[in-house]
Design a protein around this motif. Structure first.
Motif, PDB file in Angstrom:
ATOM      1  N   THR A 343       7.647  -4.459  -4.321  1.00  0.00           N
ATOM      2  CA  THR A 343       6.718  -5.594  -4.370  1.00  0.00           C
ATOM      3  C   THR A 343       6.945  -6.530  -3.201  1.00  0.00           C
ATOM      4  OG1 THR A 343       6.512  -5.500  -6.787  1.00  0.00           O
ATOM      5  CG2 THR A 343       5.989  -7.585  -5.722  1.00  0.00           C
ATOM      6  N   ASP A 344       8.213  -6.838  -2.894  1.00  0.00           N
ATOM      7  CA  ASP A 344       8.519  -7.710  -1.753  1.00  0.00           C
ATOM      8  C   ASP A 344       8.017  -7.105  -0.444  1.00  0.00           C
ATOM      9  OD1 ASP A 344       9.686  -9.587  -3.361  1.00  0.00           O
ATOM     10  OD2 ASP A 344      11.741  -8.894  -3.028  1.00  0.00           O
ATOM     11  N   LEU A 345       8.242  -5.799  -0.270  1.00  0.00           N
ATOM     12  CA  LEU A 345       7.805  -5.153   0.966  1.00  0.00           C
ATOM     13  C   LEU A 345       6.288  -5.137   1.085  1.00  0.00           C
ATOM     14  CD1 LEU A 345      10.271  -2.117   1.126  1.00  0.00           C
ATOM     15  CD2 LEU A 345      10.300  -4.163   2.546  1.00  0.00           C
ATOM     16  N   MET A 346       5.603  -4.754   0.008  1.00  0.00           N
ATOM     17  CA  MET A 346       4.142  -4.706   0.065  1.00  0.00           C
ATOM     18  C   MET A 346       3.562  -6.095   0.263  1.00  0.00           C
ATOM     19  SD  MET A 346       2.864  -1.725  -2.586  1.00  0.00           S
ATOM     20  CE  MET A 346       3.782  -2.262  -4.035  1.00  0.00           C
ATOM     21  N   ARG A 347       4.162  -7.107  -0.349  1.00  0.00           N
ATOM     22  CA  ARG A 347       3.657  -8.470  -0.165  1.00  0.00           C
ATOM     23  C   ARG A 347       3.752  -8.879   1.301  1.00  0.00           C
ATOM     24  NH1 ARG A 347       6.889 -11.032  -3.443  1.00  0.00           N
ATOM     25  NH2 ARG A 347       5.540 -11.014  -5.278  1.00  0.00           N
ATOM     26  N   ARG A 348       4.841  -8.519   1.969  1.00  0.00           N
ATOM     27  CA  ARG A 348       4.980  -8.855   3.394  1.00  0.00           C
ATOM     28  C   ARG A 348       3.995  -8.063   4.242  1.00  0.00           C
ATOM     29  NH1 ARG A 348       8.458  -6.894   7.454  1.00  0.00           N
ATOM     30  NH2 ARG A 348       9.774  -5.773   5.958  1.00  0.00           N
ATOM     31  N   TRP A 349       3.875  -6.764   3.977  1.00  0.00           N
ATOM     32  CA  TRP A 349       2.945  -5.939   4.763  1.00  0.00           C
ATOM     33  C   TRP A 349       1.505  -6.399   4.592  1.00  0.00           C
ATOM     34  CZ3 TRP A 349       5.521  -0.925   2.526  1.00  0.00           C
ATOM     35  CH2 TRP A 349       6.761  -0.733   3.147  1.00  0.00           C
ATOM     36  N   TYR A 350       1.110  -6.646   3.349  1.00  0.00           N
ATOM     37  CA  TYR A 350      -0.273  -7.048   3.098  1.00  0.00           C
ATOM     38  C   TYR A 350      -0.546  -8.442   3.644  1.00  0.00           C
ATOM     39  CZ  TYR A 350      -0.210  -3.048  -0.068  1.00  0.00           C
ATOM     40  OH  TYR A 350      -0.080  -1.793  -0.596  1.00  0.00           O
ATOM     41  N   GLY A 351       0.456  -9.299   3.616  1.00  0.00           N
ATOM     42  CA  GLY A 351       0.283 -10.624   4.203  1.00  0.00           C
ATOM     43  C   GLY A 351       0.005 -10.536   5.694  1.00  0.00           C
ATOM     44  N   ASN A 352       0.751  -9.684   6.399  1.00  0.00           N
ATOM     45  CA  ASN A 352       0.503  -9.498   7.827  1.00  0.00           C
ATOM     46  C   ASN A 352      -0.910  -8.976   8.074  1.00  0.00           C
ATOM     47  OD1 ASN A 352       3.142 -10.298   8.423  1.00  0.00           O
ATOM     48  ND2 ASN A 352       3.926  -8.208   8.365  1.00  0.00           N
ATOM     49  N   MET A 353      -1.348  -8.058   7.226  1.00  0.00           N
ATOM     50  CA  MET A 353      -2.685  -7.505   7.379  1.00  0.00           C
ATOM     51  C   MET A 353      -3.763  -8.561   7.148  1.00  0.00           C
ATOM     52  SD  MET A 353      -5.423  -6.323   5.236  1.00  0.00           S
ATOM     53  CE  MET A 353      -4.723  -5.671   3.735  1.00  0.00           C
ATOM     54  N   LEU A 354      -3.630  -9.336   6.087  1.00  0.00           N
ATOM     55  CA  LEU A 354      -4.656 -10.312   5.736  1.00  0.00           C
ATOM     56  C   LEU A 354      -4.690 -11.483   6.707  1.00  0.00           C
ATOM     57  CD1 LEU A 354      -4.075 -10.270   1.880  1.00  0.00           C
ATOM     58  CD2 LEU A 354      -6.117  -9.462   3.071  1.00  0.00           C
ATOM     59  N   ARG A 355      -3.543 -11.846   7.275  1.00  0.00           N
ATOM     60  CA  ARG A 355      -3.519 -12.954   8.225  1.00  0.00           C
ATOM     61  C   ARG A 355      -4.242 -12.610   9.528  1.00  0.00           C
ATOM     62  NH1 ARG A 355       1.386 -14.098   5.530  1.00  0.00           N
ATOM     63  NH2 ARG A 355       2.523 -12.420   6.583  1.00  0.00           N
ATOM     64  N   THR A 356      -4.378 -11.322   9.813  1.00  0.00           N
ATOM     65  CA  THR A 356      -4.958 -10.909  11.096  1.00  0.00           C
ATOM     66  C   THR A 356      -6.370 -10.346  10.956  1.00  0.00           C
ATOM     67  OG1 THR A 356      -2.714 -10.321  11.780  1.00  0.00           O
ATOM     68  CG2 THR A 356      -4.489  -9.555  13.169  1.00  0.00           C
ATOM     69  N   SER A 357      -6.706  -9.788   9.802  1.00  0.00           N
ATOM     70  CA  SER A 357      -7.962  -9.041   9.691  1.00  0.00           C
ATOM     71  C   SER A 357      -9.193  -9.919   9.848  1.00  0.00           C
ATOM     72  CB  SER A 357      -8.007  -8.300   8.354  1.00  0.00           C
ATOM     73  OG  SER A 357      -7.991  -9.206   7.269  1.00  0.00           O
ATOM     74  N   ASN A 358      -9.151 -11.153   9.355  1.00  0.00           N
ATOM     75  CA  ASN A 358     -10.343 -12.000   9.445  1.00  0.00           C
ATOM     76  C   ASN A 358     -10.768 -12.226  10.889  1.00  0.00           C
ATOM     77  OD1 ASN A 358     -10.987 -12.361   6.780  1.00  0.00           O
ATOM     78  ND2 ASN A 358      -9.855 -14.251   6.533  1.00  0.00           N
ATOM     79  N   ARG A 359      -9.801 -12.539  11.761  1.00  0.00           N
ATOM     80  CA  ARG A 359     -10.173 -12.806  13.152  1.00  0.00           C
ATOM     81  C   ARG A 359     -10.583 -11.519  13.867  1.00  0.00           C
ATOM     82  NH1 ARG A 359      -4.268 -14.438  15.715  1.00  0.00           N
ATOM     83  NH2 ARG A 359      -3.215 -12.438  15.411  1.00  0.00           N
ATOM     84  N   ALA A 360     -10.007 -10.376  13.432  1.00  0.00           N
ATOM     85  CA  ALA A 360     -10.424  -9.103  14.019  1.00  0.00           C
ATOM     86  C   ALA A 360     -11.851  -8.757  13.595  1.00  0.00           C
ATOM     87  CB  ALA A 360      -9.460  -8.000  13.614  1.00  0.00           C
ATOM     88  N   ILE A 361     -12.178  -8.999  12.331  1.00  0.00           N
ATOM     89  CA  ILE A 361     -13.543  -8.763  11.858  1.00  0.00           C
ATOM     90  C   ILE A 361     -14.528  -9.661  12.595  1.00  0.00           C
ATOM     91  CG2 ILE A 361     -15.059  -8.985   9.857  1.00  0.00           C
ATOM     92  CD1 ILE A 361     -12.669  -8.170   8.110  1.00  0.00           C
ATOM     93  N   ALA A 362     -14.093 -10.899  12.889  1.00  0.00           N
ATOM     94  CA  ALA A 362     -14.967 -11.847  13.584  1.00  0.00           C
ATOM     95  C   ALA A 362     -15.310 -11.390  14.999  1.00  0.00           C
ATOM     96  CB  ALA A 362     -14.303 -13.222  13.631  1.00  0.00           C
ATOM     97  N   LEU A 363     -14.527 -10.480  15.570  1.00  0.00           N
ATOM     98  CA  LEU A 363     -14.854  -9.955  16.897  1.00  0.00           C
ATOM     99  C   LEU A 363     -16.130  -9.136  16.881  1.00  0.00           C
ATOM    100  CD1 LEU A 363     -11.324  -8.755  18.096  1.00  0.00           C
ATOM    101  CD2 LEU A 363     -12.524 -10.840  18.802  1.00  0.00           C
ATOM    102  N   GLY A 364     -16.468  -8.577  15.716  1.00  0.00           N
ATOM    103  CA  GLY A 364     -17.654  -7.748  15.614  1.00  0.00           C
ATOM    104  C   GLY A 364     -17.395  -6.323  16.058  1.00  0.00           C
TER     105      GLY A 364
END
Length: 654
Positions: A343-364
C-alpha cells in the motif's frame, strides 16, 4: 529476443500447488452456488452495468495487448537488427563518451558491491570513455566501490567521481551531478545513463541499448525491461514479477507510438545535451505544481516523471527495449506486512503519476500523438471504472440477490485468468498467484488512486524517512485533510448513487406511485391495493421485475379486471423485500384460487415465497412469479371497492 536473468525471484512449487488446490476448491464452491437465474431477464441491470464497463475496459486492454505483440514481433526486430549493425561498426556507431549517474541511499553493502561490479565491468567491456558519478549517502559506499575498482583492475576508460547526498531526497543529488556533467562540456553525441543504486546491469546492457541513439537522431531517451531479485515471501516475489509483466505489456504498446508513460529511474539513457540543459536540470531539482486547494508545492520523489515530462513537452521520442534486462534488488519496506508495505509503495507510485498527468494531458495530443494522450486520460478514468464492478456486486448481493456474489467470483476467475495468460505469453512465465494478485492490484490500486487524487500533495519516501507537501500550519493541514475527505466522499457517493439507480436497488418513483403517495401515504389492511398493483405491473419496464415496497397490500379480483386487455408479458416477476419489513399480499379467496404455492398446490391460509421456492399467480393471460413475498388468504369477504385508494370520496347531497 533475449531471456530474463535466471536468478529472478519466483514463487516456490509448494506455493503454486497450494494456490491450485485453493483455486479449484473455490471454483467448485462458486459453480455449486451459482444461481440458476443468473442469465434471466431479471439480471439485465446487473450485467449491463458490470458487463458494459468491462467491455470498455477489456477492449482497451486488448488494444494494448495487440499493439504490444505487434511491436515485439514486427517492429522491434527491425530496430534491433539496425542497432546491432551500428554496434558492429565499432566506434562509428558508439557515443564519444558516456556518463553514468548512479544514486543510492543506505543500500546493503552486498547489493552495492554487485551493482558496481556489474556497472564497472560493463563500462570496461564497452570501451567508451566513461565517467561514473556515484551519488551516495555513506562513507562505507566509498570503501565498497573502491574495492570493486581494485578487483576490476581500475579500468583505464572508467573514471569515478563521488557526490554525497544531502539527505533531502534524490532530486537534489541528481541536479548536482547533472551540473557537474554540464561543466565538463560533454561531446556531441555523448550519452547519460541514469540508474538507481540497487540495479544490476546484465552482460551486454550497454552494447545492446546505446546504439539506438545512433540510428534514431530524434530519440531523446530510452528505457529497458526489468527483472526482480526479491527478498521476501512467495506472494511478494510474484507481486513484483506481475508488475514487471504488466509494465512490459504497456511499455511495448506505448513504444509503438515512440512515446512512453514514464522513463523509469531504475535504468534509462538520455542524450547528454538534453540532460544537461538548464531547464531539464531545474525541473529535476525544483519540479512543482500549483493547485487551487493545495497552493504551490514541490515534488519529493518522481524524478522519472519529471524527466519524462520535459522530453514529452519538447517533442522528443522515447523507446522501450523489451530484450534488454536490468535486475532490481527489491524488498518491501516491511517484509512481515505485505498489505501495508505494498500500500505504501502503490500510494507513492500513484501519487507521482497523478501529480504529473494533469499537466501532460493539458499539452494535448499534438506533442505526443492521440494514443499516448488518450492513455494518460484513461489513467484518470480507469481508477473509477475499476470500482464499478465491485461496488455493483456489493449492492446486488446485499439488496437484490445474495447468490450473485458467486456469479461475480466466476467472472473474476475467468477474466483475470485470461488476462494473466496473455501477460504470461508475453512475459515468458506464469504463476497461479497472479490471478488473486492482479485483482488486488486493480481494485485496491483503484481505491488508492481515488484516495490519492484528492490528497496528492501528501508525499512520503519510506527508505529515506522524509515527507513533504503539506503546510507547516497544523490548522491548515487539518482543513486540507477535511476538504479532501469531503470531496472524495462526494465523488464516490455520486458514483454510488448512480449505481444504486442502475442496479434497481433504489427505483425512482413513477407518476402513479407519487399520486398514490399524495392521496394515501400508507396502505392499510382495510384498503384495496388491487388497482395500484395492476397499474404497477402495467408501468413496469419490459423484461424488468416489478419491485414492491414493504408493507401489507390487500388484493382482490379487481386485479384481473384491470389487467384485462393490457399488453403485458405472459411471464412477469414480482419481487418483494426480504428484510425486517417484509412485503405481504393479503388475497381474497377468489384471487387465492388462482394461486399456486411453493409446494405446487393452493395454499389454504398463506405461504412464504422465496427465491428457491417461488409462488405463481395465474391471471388469465398472465402468470406472475412471486419472490420474497408473504401471502395471506382472507377468511371473510369485505367490500373492498368501497375503500379503494384510487377512488376519491364523493360529496353527498345534504
Amino acid at each position: 529476443m533475449s531471456h530474463a536473468p535466471r536468478d529472478r525471484s519466483v514463487a516456490s512449487w509448494a506455493a503454486e500447488a497450494t494456490t491450485l488446490v485453493l483455486g479449484l476448491t473455490l471454483l467448485v464452491v462458486v459453480i455449486d452456488g451459482l444461481p440458476l437465474e443468473v442469465l434471466s431477464p431479471a439480471s439485465q441491470s446487473f450485467f449491463f452495468a458490470v458487463g458494459g464497463v468491462a467491455v470498455w475496459r477489456y477492449s482497451w486492454w486488448l488494444v494494448q495487448a495487440v499493439r504490444s505483440t505487434w511491436y515485439n514481433r514486427r517492429v522491434f526486430p527491425r530496430l534491433r537488427a539496425a542497432a546491432d549493425a551500428a554496434d558492429a561498426a565499432g566506434d562509428a556507431g558508439r557515443p564519444p563518451e558516456l556518463f553514468v549517474l548512479c544514486t543510492s541511499f543506505r543500500i546493503e553493502p552486498e547489493v552495492t558491491f554487485q551493482v558496481y561490479s556489474a556497472l564497472v565491468r560493463e563500462a570496461a567491456d564497452y570501451g567508451v570513455p566513461t565517467t561514473v558519478f556515484a551519488a551516495i549517502a555513506d562513507r562505507t559506499d566509498v570503501d565498497i566501490i573502491t574495492h570493486v575498482m581494485e578487483e576490476q583492475g581500475w579500468p583505464e576508460n572508467v573514471e569515478l567521481r563521488y557526490m554525497f547526498q544531502k539527505g533531502d531526497g534524490k532530486r537534489s543529488a541528481m541536479a548536482e551531478v547533472l551540473r557537474a556533467i554540464s561543466r565538463r562540456l560533454p561531446a556531441p553525441g555523448a550519452l547519460l545513463v541514469s540508474m538507481d543504486g540497487d540495479i544490476r546491469l546484465e552482460p551486454g546492457t550497454l552494447a545492446r541499448s546505446l546504439p539506438f541513439f545512433h540510428i534514431q537522431p530524434g530519440l531523446g531517451a530510452l528505457t529497458t525491461n526489468n527483472s526482480a531479485i526479491v527478498t521476501g515471501g512467495d506472494a511478494t516475489r510474484e507481486w513484483y514479477d506481475l508488475r514487471y509483466a504488466q509494465r512490459h505489456l504497456v511499455m511495448s504498446s506505448m513504444s509503438l507510438s515512440r512515446r512512453l508513460l514514464v522513463l523509469t529511474g531504475r535504468y534509462s539513457v538520455f542524450r547528454a545535451d538534453l540532460a544537461t540543459h538548464p531547464d531539464f536540470i531545474d525541473l529535476v531539482e525544483n519540479d512543482q505544481v500549483s493547485h487551487w486547494r493545495f497552493g504551490r508545492f514541490k515534488f519529493l520523489s518522481g524524478d522519472d516523471k519529471s524527466t519524462w515530462y520535459w522530453l514529452l513537452k519538447n517533442g522528443w521520442r522515447m523507446l522501450y527495449l523489451p530484450d534488454v534486462y536490468v535486475s532490481g534488488f527489491e524488498e518491501l519496506p516491511d517484509r512481515k506486512r505485505f498489505f501495508a508495505s505494498t500500500t505504501d509503495l502503490m500510494r507513492r507510485w500513484y501519487g507521482n503519476m497523478l501529480r504529473t498527468s494533469n499537466r501532460a494531458i493539458a499539452l494535448g495530443p499534438r506533442p505526443m500523438g492521440i494514443f499516448a494522450w488518450w492513455s494518460l486520460v484513461d489513467q484518470r478514468l480507469s481508477m473509477w471504472t475499476t470500482l464499478v464492478g465491485p461496488t455493483m456486486v456489493v449492492l446486488v448481493t446485499l439488496f437484490v440477490r445474495p447468490s450473485f456474489i458467486f456469479a461475480y467470483a466466476l467472472w473474476i476467475l475467468f477474466t483475470r485468468g485470461i488476462a494473466t495468460l496473455i501477460l504470461a505469453w508475453q512475459h515468458g512465465r506464469y504463476s497461479l498467484l497472479w490471478i488473486p494478485l492482479i485483482y488486488y492490484n486493480q481494485v485496491w490500486g483503484a481505491m488508492l488512486k481515488t484516495h490519492v487524487s484528492f490528497r496528492f500533495n501528501r508525499q512520503k519516501w519510506s527508505r529515506q524517512g522524509i515527507s513533504a507537501g503539506e503546510p507547516s500550519d497544523p490548522i491548515a493541514v487539518r482543513r486540507q485533510r477535511r476538504m479532501g475527505l469531503v470531496l472524495h466522499g462526494f465523488a464516490y457517493g455520486l458514483m454510488l448513487f448512480t449505481l444504486i439507480l442502475a442496479s434497481g436497488v433504489l427505483m425512482p418513483p413513477d407518476r402513479l406511485a407519487m399520486t398514490i403517495a399524495r392521496e394515501q401515504p400508507t396502505v392499510s389492511r382495510e384498503a384495496d391495493a388491487s388497482r395500484w398493483f395492476a397499474l404497477r405491473l402495467a408501468d413496469a419496464p419490459e423484461g424488468a421485475p416489478v419491485r414492491l415496497p414493504p408493507g401489507e397490500f390487500r388484493l382482490g379480483e379487481r386485479v384481473v379486471e384491470t389487467l384485462s386487455g393490457k399488453d403485458l408479458p405472459e411471464q412477469q416477476d414480482i419481487r418483494g423485500t426480504d428484510n425486517r419489513l417484509p412485503t405481504t399480499l393479503i388475497m381474497s379467496p377468489a384471487l387465492a384460487a388462482r394461486l399456486e404455492g411453493p409446494a405446487g398446490s393452493r395454499p389454504a391460509q398463506g405461504a412464504t415465497c422465496t427465491t428457491e421456492a417461488p409462488c405463481r399467480l395465474a391471471l388469465d393471460q398472465h402468470t406472475l412469479t412471486l419472490v420474497n413475498v408473504r401471502l395471506r388468504v382472507e377468511t371473510a369477504t369485505v367490500d373492498t371497492a368501497a375503500v379503494s385508494p384510487d377512488r376519491k370520496e364523493q360529496p353527498t347531497d345534504g
